[in-house]
Scaffold this motif. Structure first.
Motif, PDB file in Angstrom:
ATOM      1  N   ARG A 138       0.827  -1.204   0.000  1.00 34.99           N
ATOM      2  CA  ARG A 138       0.000   0.000   0.000  1.00 34.99           C
ATOM      3  C   ARG A 138       0.861   1.254   0.000  1.00 34.99           C
ATOM      4  O   ARG A 138       0.547   2.243  -0.670  1.00 34.99           O
ATOM      5  CB  ARG A 138      -0.944  -0.011   1.206  1.00 34.99           C
TER       6      ARG A 138
ATOM      7  N   GLU B 297      -7.645  -0.904  -3.435  1.00 39.40           N
ATOM      8  CA  GLU B 297      -8.474  -2.010  -2.944  1.00 39.40           C
ATOM      9  C   GLU B 297      -8.699  -3.047  -4.040  1.00 39.40           C
ATOM     10  O   GLU B 297      -8.640  -4.248  -3.788  1.00 39.40           O
ATOM     11  CB  GLU B 297      -9.813  -1.476  -2.417  1.00 39.40           C
TER      12      GLU B 297
ATOM     13  N   ASP C  12      -7.376  -6.986  -4.095  1.00 38.41           N
ATOM     14  CA  ASP C  12      -8.240  -8.115  -4.466  1.00 38.41           C
ATOM     15  C   ASP C  12      -7.631  -8.914  -5.613  1.00 38.41           C
ATOM     16  O   ASP C  12      -7.700 -10.153  -5.626  1.00 38.41           O
ATOM     17  CB  ASP C  12      -9.629  -7.613  -4.864  1.00 38.41           C
TER      18      ASP C  12
END
Length: 277
Positions: free
Chosen positions: A173, A193, A197
């Motif tokens: 991140r 995000e 995934d």
């Protein structure tokens, strides 16, 4: 003719000052080691104050140590939190490991190129991008190929996804926030995000796919190299018109097998985590 020794005002010879300099050098090295050990044991990073306390240095001196290490990429500073963590300059210290990996991967890259008639690549994480360590180009006149030493984004390439799938999520991140997630095509993933995934899928399958995400007319499949200390991956890349999603599925099994062979094949005398410098 014997070399004369100069006497100082207190009658001390040059040997005293040399001795003092040697003592200072040892203390400096010890402090650098203390800083690096502190950073190595931290997940989220450490503050300037913590570094000063661990090394018993004043804040200004601790900052100079960190600034020098950061200039050589052995330390990275998070611009948002101000915390320090280990940088990727240490990859350069493993240059022998990297060269061994390149030499060992080369014949497998050639085999992948010959079997699928497309370009095969070896890439490694360098800073916040992927750098191409070796490339065996397709013999087709129209082909997808970077040049050795080229850098590509982490978020939009199969090599980047494969490598990122092995990184701690907090570290990932941070990298994505630092670089941004530039949109290179309609298929580029631009949300952290959504990317997280996507990496869950990569870990489940064992390989990553760039489906026209870095270049609209390109397609690539990549698998991480799990048996090394280096954040590296292999890939096959080609124009999407010639390298269909069905071709990707066929290539996945071979790519995973090659990735395993490179890092575990016992017949080679190259143990990537024990290679002498």
């Amino acid at each position: 003719m014997p070399r004369r020794r100069n006497q100082g005002q207190n009658g001390n010879s040059d040997e005293a000052s040399i001795g003092e300099e040697r003592d200072y050098t040892v203390r400096a090295v010890e402090r650098v080691c203390s800083i690096l050990n502190l950073l190595q044991n931290s997940i989220d990073g450490v503050s300037l104050i913590e570094v000063g306390q661990a090394t018993e240095l004043p804040k200004s001196s601790a900052f100079r140590y960190l600034w020098t290490l950061e200039a050589h990429r052995y330390v990275e500073r998070d611009e948002q939190t101000g915390l320090y963590r280990l940088g990727l300059g240490f990859v350069g210290m493993q240059s022998r490991h990297l060269e061994v990996l390149r030499e060992r991967a080369r014949p497998w890259l050639e085999e992948l190129r010959d079997e699928f008639e497309e370009t095969a690549n070896l890439g490694i994480l360098d800073g916040d991008h992927v750098i191409y360590v070796d490339i065996v180009e397709s013999r087709h006149k129209v082909r997808s190929a970077a040049s050795r030493g080229d850098r590509d984004p982490l978020h939009s390439t199969a090599l980047g996804k494969a490598i990122a799938s092995r990184l701690p999520e907090a570290r990932l991140r941070d990298l994505l926030q630092r670089t941004g997630m530039e949109q290179h095509s309609d298929n580029t993933i631009t949300s952290i995000e959504a990317y997280v995934d996507e990496l869950a899928k990569v870990r489940r399958l064992g390989y990553a796919v760039d489906n026209g995400e870095n270049a609209p007319d390109g397609r690539c499949i990549a698998a991480p190299l799990l048996g090394t200390h280096l954040p590296a991956a292999l890939s096959i890349s080609a124009p999407s018109a010639r390298f269909t999603l069905k071709d990707v599925e066929k290539a996945a099994k071979k790519l995973l097998d090659v990735a395993e062979q490179i890092t575990t094949n016992p017949i080679a005398d190259l143990q990537l985590d024990q290679t002498p410098a």
